[in-house]
Design a protein around this motif. Structure first.
Motif, PDB file in Angstrom:
ATOM      1  N   GLU A   1       5.698  15.440 -12.072  1.00  0.00           N
ATOM      2  CA  GLU A   1       5.734  14.173 -11.363  1.00  0.00           C
ATOM      3  C   GLU A   1       6.581  13.114 -12.065  1.00  0.00           C
ATOM      4  O   GLU A   1       6.902  12.077 -11.486  1.00  0.00           O
ATOM      5  CB  GLU A   1       4.307  13.655 -11.134  1.00  0.00           C
ATOM      6  CG  GLU A   1       3.512  14.564 -10.183  1.00  0.00           C
ATOM      7  CD  GLU A   1       2.054  14.149 -10.063  1.00  0.00           C
ATOM      8  OE1 GLU A   1       1.608  13.342 -10.892  1.00  0.00           O
ATOM      9  OE2 GLU A   1       1.375  14.642  -9.160  1.00  0.00           O
ATOM     10  N   THR A   2       6.946  13.357 -13.335  1.00  0.00           N
ATOM     11  CA  THR A   2       7.706  12.345 -14.076  1.00  0.00           C
ATOM     12  C   THR A   2       8.992  12.875 -14.691  1.00  0.00           C
ATOM     13  O   THR A   2       9.817  12.088 -15.168  1.00  0.00           O
ATOM     14  CB  THR A   2       6.847  11.751 -15.207  1.00  0.00           C
ATOM     15  OG1 THR A   2       6.554  12.785 -16.161  1.00  0.00           O
ATOM     16  CG2 THR A   2       5.540  11.188 -14.658  1.00  0.00           C
TER      17      THR A   2
ATOM     18  N   ILE B   1       0.843  -1.207   0.000  1.00  0.00           N
ATOM     19  CA  ILE B   1       0.000   0.000   0.000  1.00  0.00           C
ATOM     20  C   ILE B   1       0.871   1.245   0.000  1.00  0.00           C
ATOM     21  O   ILE B   1       1.675   1.461   0.905  1.00  0.00           O
ATOM     22  CB  ILE B   1      -0.942   0.001   1.222  1.00  0.00           C
ATOM     23  CG1 ILE B   1      -1.927  -1.169   1.125  1.00  0.00           C
ATOM     24  CG2 ILE B   1      -1.689   1.326   1.325  1.00  0.00           C
ATOM     25  CD1 ILE B   1      -2.778  -1.370   2.364  1.00  0.00           C
ATOM     26  N   ALA B   2       0.700   2.065  -1.037  1.00  0.00           N
ATOM     27  CA  ALA B   2       1.482   3.297  -1.166  1.00  0.00           C
ATOM     28  C   ALA B   2       0.663   4.539  -0.829  1.00  0.00           C
ATOM     29  O   ALA B   2       1.233   5.579  -0.509  1.00  0.00           O
ATOM     30  CB  ALA B   2       2.027   3.428  -2.586  1.00  0.00           C
ATOM     31  N   SER B   3      -0.679   4.436  -0.919  1.00  0.00           N
ATOM     32  CA  SER B   3      -1.543   5.594  -0.684  1.00  0.00           C
ATOM     33  C   SER B   3      -2.705   5.176   0.197  1.00  0.00           C
ATOM     34  O   SER B   3      -3.326   4.137  -0.031  1.00  0.00           O
ATOM     35  CB  SER B   3      -2.076   6.152  -2.010  1.00  0.00           C
ATOM     36  OG  SER B   3      -1.010   6.560  -2.845  1.00  0.00           O
ATOM     37  N   LEU B   4      -2.994   5.992   1.203  1.00  0.00           N
ATOM     38  CA  LEU B   4      -4.056   5.699   2.160  1.00  0.00           C
ATOM     39  C   LEU B   4      -5.002   6.888   2.232  1.00  0.00           C
ATOM     40  O   LEU B   4      -4.597   7.994   2.595  1.00  0.00           O
ATOM     41  CB  LEU B   4      -3.458   5.417   3.539  1.00  0.00           C
ATOM     42  CG  LEU B   4      -4.445   5.137   4.667  1.00  0.00           C
ATOM     43  CD1 LEU B   4      -5.195   3.829   4.414  1.00  0.00           C
ATOM     44  CD2 LEU B   4      -3.720   5.088   6.021  1.00  0.00           C
TER      45      LEU B   4
ATOM     46  N   ARG C   1       7.752   1.077  -5.675  1.00  0.00           N
ATOM     47  CA  ARG C   1       8.941   0.648  -4.944  1.00  0.00           C
ATOM     48  C   ARG C   1       9.048   1.424  -3.642  1.00  0.00           C
ATOM     49  O   ARG C   1       8.770   2.620  -3.592  1.00  0.00           O
ATOM     50  CB  ARG C   1      10.195   0.871  -5.792  1.00  0.00           C
ATOM     51  CG  ARG C   1      10.270  -0.019  -7.043  1.00  0.00           C
ATOM     52  CD  ARG C   1      11.343   0.466  -7.986  1.00  0.00           C
ATOM     53  NE  ARG C   1      10.966   1.746  -8.605  1.00  0.00           N
ATOM     54  CZ  ARG C   1      11.774   2.488  -9.355  1.00  0.00           C
ATOM     55  NH1 ARG C   1      13.028   2.090  -9.559  1.00  0.00           N
ATOM     56  NH2 ARG C   1      11.347   3.600  -9.899  1.00  0.00           N
ATOM     57  N   GLU C   2       9.495   0.769  -2.600  1.00  0.00           N
ATOM     58  CA  GLU C   2       9.638   1.452  -1.314  1.00  0.00           C
ATOM     59  C   GLU C   2      10.851   2.386  -1.320  1.00  0.00           C
ATOM     60  O   GLU C   2      10.840   3.419  -0.646  1.00  0.00           O
ATOM     61  CB  GLU C   2       9.770   0.419  -0.194  1.00  0.00           C
ATOM     62  CG  GLU C   2       8.498  -0.410  -0.006  1.00  0.00           C
ATOM     63  CD  GLU C   2       8.652  -1.458   1.075  1.00  0.00           C
ATOM     64  OE1 GLU C   2       8.775  -1.078   2.255  1.00  0.00           O
ATOM     65  OE2 GLU C   2       8.663  -2.664   0.739  1.00  0.00           O
ATOM     66  N   PHE C   3      11.900   2.016  -2.057  1.00  0.00           N
ATOM     67  CA  PHE C   3      13.081   2.859  -2.172  1.00  0.00           C
ATOM     68  C   PHE C   3      13.506   2.892  -3.634  1.00  0.00           C
ATOM     69  O   PHE C   3      13.438   1.875  -4.329  1.00  0.00           O
ATOM     70  CB  PHE C   3      14.234   2.336  -1.305  1.00  0.00           C
ATOM     71  CG  PHE C   3      13.973   2.420   0.166  1.00  0.00           C
ATOM     72  CD1 PHE C   3      14.266   3.581   0.872  1.00  0.00           C
ATOM     73  CD2 PHE C   3      13.418   1.341   0.843  1.00  0.00           C
ATOM     74  CE1 PHE C   3      14.016   3.657   2.240  1.00  0.00           C
ATOM     75  CE2 PHE C   3      13.162   1.409   2.202  1.00  0.00           C
ATOM     76  CZ  PHE C   3      13.465   2.576   2.900  1.00  0.00           C
ATOM     77  N   ALA C   4      13.956   4.046  -4.099  1.00  0.00           N
ATOM     78  CA  ALA C   4      14.428   4.195  -5.477  1.00  0.00           C
ATOM     79  C   ALA C   4      15.264   5.461  -5.563  1.00  0.00           C
ATOM     80  O   ALA C   4      15.390   6.214  -4.599  1.00  0.00           O
ATOM     81  CB  ALA C   4      13.245   4.257  -6.449  1.00  0.00           C
ATOM     82  N   ASP C   5      15.831   5.711  -6.751  1.00  0.00           N
ATOM     83  CA  ASP C   5      16.600   6.942  -6.926  1.00  0.00           C
ATOM     84  C   ASP C   5      15.653   8.081  -7.318  1.00  0.00           C
ATOM     85  O   ASP C   5      14.433   7.967  -7.197  1.00  0.00           O
ATOM     86  CB  ASP C   5      17.709   6.738  -7.960  1.00  0.00           C
ATOM     87  CG  ASP C   5      17.161   6.272  -9.304  1.00  0.00           C
ATOM     88  OD1 ASP C   5      15.972   6.528  -9.575  1.00  0.00           O
ATOM     89  OD2 ASP C   5      17.920   5.661 -10.085  1.00  0.00           O
ATOM     90  N   LEU C   6      16.192   9.177  -7.812  1.00  0.00           N
ATOM     91  CA  LEU C   6      15.378  10.359  -8.108  1.00  0.00           C
ATOM     92  C   LEU C   6      14.490  10.210  -9.340  1.00  0.00           C
ATOM     93  O   LEU C   6      13.537  10.975  -9.506  1.00  0.00           O
ATOM     94  CB  LEU C   6      16.286  11.585  -8.304  1.00  0.00           C
ATOM     95  CG  LEU C   6      16.614  12.402  -7.062  1.00  0.00           C
ATOM     96  CD1 LEU C   6      17.588  13.526  -7.418  1.00  0.00           C
ATOM     97  CD2 LEU C   6      15.350  12.986  -6.447  1.00  0.00           C
ATOM     98  N   LYS C   7      14.795   9.250 -10.187  1.00  0.00           N
ATOM     99  CA  LYS C   7      14.015   9.115 -11.413  1.00  0.00           C
ATOM    100  C   LYS C   7      12.532   8.901 -11.083  1.00  0.00           C
ATOM    101  O   LYS C   7      12.160   7.984 -10.379  1.00  0.00           O
ATOM    102  CB  LYS C   7      14.530   7.960 -12.268  1.00  0.00           C
ATOM    103  CG  LYS C   7      13.791   7.819 -13.608  1.00  0.00           C
ATOM    104  CD  LYS C   7      14.405   6.737 -14.461  1.00  0.00           C
ATOM    105  CE  LYS C   7      13.624   6.533 -15.756  1.00  0.00           C
ATOM    106  NZ  LYS C   7      13.499   7.768 -16.547  1.00  0.00           N
TER     107      LYS C   7
ATOM    108  N   ARG D   1       6.683   5.415  -9.583  1.00  0.00           N
ATOM    109  CA  ARG D   1       7.796   5.159  -8.665  1.00  0.00           C
ATOM    110  C   ARG D   1       7.310   4.644  -7.314  1.00  0.00           C
ATOM    111  O   ARG D   1       8.034   3.943  -6.608  1.00  0.00           O
ATOM    112  CB  ARG D   1       8.583   6.462  -8.486  1.00  0.00           C
ATOM    113  CG  ARG D   1       9.819   6.371  -7.598  1.00  0.00           C
ATOM    114  CD  ARG D   1      10.420   7.758  -7.453  1.00  0.00           C
ATOM    115  NE  ARG D   1      11.641   7.730  -6.666  1.00  0.00           N
ATOM    116  CZ  ARG D   1      11.670   7.773  -5.333  1.00  0.00           C
ATOM    117  NH1 ARG D   1      10.533   7.809  -4.654  1.00  0.00           N
ATOM    118  NH2 ARG D   1      12.828   7.771  -4.693  1.00  0.00           N
ATOM    119  N   ASP D   2       6.054   4.953  -6.944  1.00  0.00           N
ATOM    120  CA  ASP D   2       5.522   4.529  -5.651  1.00  0.00           C
ATOM    121  C   ASP D   2       5.386   3.016  -5.529  1.00  0.00           C
ATOM    122  O   ASP D   2       5.146   2.495  -4.443  1.00  0.00           O
ATOM    123  CB  ASP D   2       4.150   5.176  -5.403  1.00  0.00           C
ATOM    124  CG  ASP D   2       4.276   6.619  -4.917  1.00  0.00           C
ATOM    125  OD1 ASP D   2       5.413   7.078  -4.712  1.00  0.00           O
ATOM    126  OD2 ASP D   2       3.233   7.274  -4.733  1.00  0.00           O
TER     127      ASP D   2
END
Length: 390
Positions: free
Chosen positions: A379-380, A237-240, A356-362, A353-354
């Motif tokens: 946003e992109t 879950i990325a958004s609540l 993934r829990e962790f990622a770079d700036l892309k 990108r959401d």
């Protein structure tokens, strides 16, 4: 997108059923069973935590970044604090609500020996006895007591009835569903939000449209005492999005009609991008909305963040007059919220990108700045499409 049809009769009937079930925080087993059976009837997968939080899921085209809605099944109430020599009960509140709204309330006391009805009364309840002293009594929980509808004139009588310290006391909702769409009752916070979620789930299931990503529907059992959604989220879950009540009162911008979108509560601002998406969905689908800021308010979304969940949060509300008292709402707001919930569930994911829990700036999000490059999607980081010709 075309808004899904919301079954107003279903929403109305579910709310009536929910209001009949006592569920002060800590006494929620029955309402958990009720909602779980309703999810079964809708053909929706669900699972229950040890204590009774319900997590339902409508599967989407992708597993991540999953979305979630949350409402709470528990309500305000009280517990027996002490047995009084006069055969009445001293109370302590469950949740934060004023004894001003408790005076005169009909109640049910749940003891080990069975349930008893009763009435919460001020210590000086008879004008024929106390004259102006009735009006001079301060407001507060130390100044009220619960009169049990059974022979009870002493502590021994209370013990004989099986009533003891810590017994739960539910407050009767006394609901009225008016023909003009207004609903007046206690505990609309947040049984109305639960009914909205069930109506939205029904609309999704019957539409036979697969959501963009998995959509979770969370029903918590301890929001009124500050626990809420601490232990019911999954890593997917990325958004609540919390569905709860907004406070219509002088100085507030909430309304009993349409959706009130909270920009912040006492724990701080809600997620910029998720909140903006709620606003845009309302604009795109002609859903009446207004924005508000709540200074003395927190919801399930706050508890998730405080527990360390890395999720974007938003709060969409139905305007309630006299929140935590004898509340009033309108069906227009409930329908609007259900429409918005289905619109969000079926909308595309902008922030890939959401997943993934962790990622770079892309693909990391951008917020407007004075010198932002207006040719890029904030946003992109991708170039915006050229304007269409005439």
């Amino acid at each position: 997108m075309t808004l899904l049809n919301i079954d107003i009769s279903y929403l109305n009937d579910r709310l009536k059923e929910l209001l009949k079930i006592p569920s002060p925080t800590g006494y929620t087993d029955e309402i958990v069973r009720h909602v779980s059976k309703e999810l079964e009837a809708l053909g929706v997968f669900y699972e229950i935590t040890r204590r009774g939080g319900v997590r339902a899921r409508v599967s989407g085209k992708s597993r991540r970044p999953a979305r979630a809605f949350v409402s709470h099944l528990d309500t305000l109430g009280a517990q027996v604090k002490s047995l009084k020599d006069n055969g009445r009960l001293e109370l302590v509140s469950i949740g934060h609500w004023s004894a001003r709204f408790a005076e005169g309330a009909r109640t049910t006391i749940f003891s080990e020996s069975g349930a008893y009805t009763g009435t919460i009364l001020p210590l000086k309840a008879s004008g024929h006895t106390y004259n102006t002293g009735v009006d001079e009594l301060p407001v507060g929980w130390p100044y009220v007591e619960l009169r049990v509808d059974a022979y009870s004139k002493s502590v021994d009588d209370l013990h004989r009835l099986g009533i003891d310290v810590g017994d739960f006391v539910s407050i009767d909702p006394a609901p009225e569903f008016l023909e003009n769409g207004f609903i007046v009752s206690r505990h609309l916070d947040n049984k109305a939000g639960v009914a909205v979620m069930l109506a939205a789930i029904k609309a999704l299931v019957e539409s036979d449209i697969e959501p963009t990503v998995d959509v979770f529907w969370l029903f918590t059992i301890a929001e009124e005492t500050g626990h809420g959604a601490q232990s019911i989220l999954t890593p997917d879950i990325a958004s609540l999005v919390a569905i709860d009540n907004g406070t219509t009162a002088p100085g507030q911008n909430s309304d009993e009609f349409g959706v009130t979108i909270a920009m912040a509560d006492q724990t701080g601002p809600f997620d910029y991008h998720l909140t903006r998406k709620m606003v845009q969905l309302c604009r795109d689908n002609d859903i009446k909305f207004q924005k508000d800021v709540f200074r003395f308010y927190r919801s399930d979304a706050a508890t998730a963040i405080e527990a360390g969940a890395d999720v974007r949060t938003a709060l969409i509300t139905f305007g309630v007059d006299a929140s935590h008292g004898y509340e009033r709402i309108h069906m227009h707001a409930l329908r609007s919220l259900a429409e918005l919930a289905t619109g969000y569930a079926l909308s595309p994911v902008e922030i890939q990108r959401d997943a993934r829990e962790f990622a770079d700036l892309k693909g990391f999000t951008r917020q407007p700045t004075a010198d932002a490059d207006q040719t890029l999607n904030p946003e992109t980081d991708e170039p915006l499409p050229e304007p269409a010709g005439e």
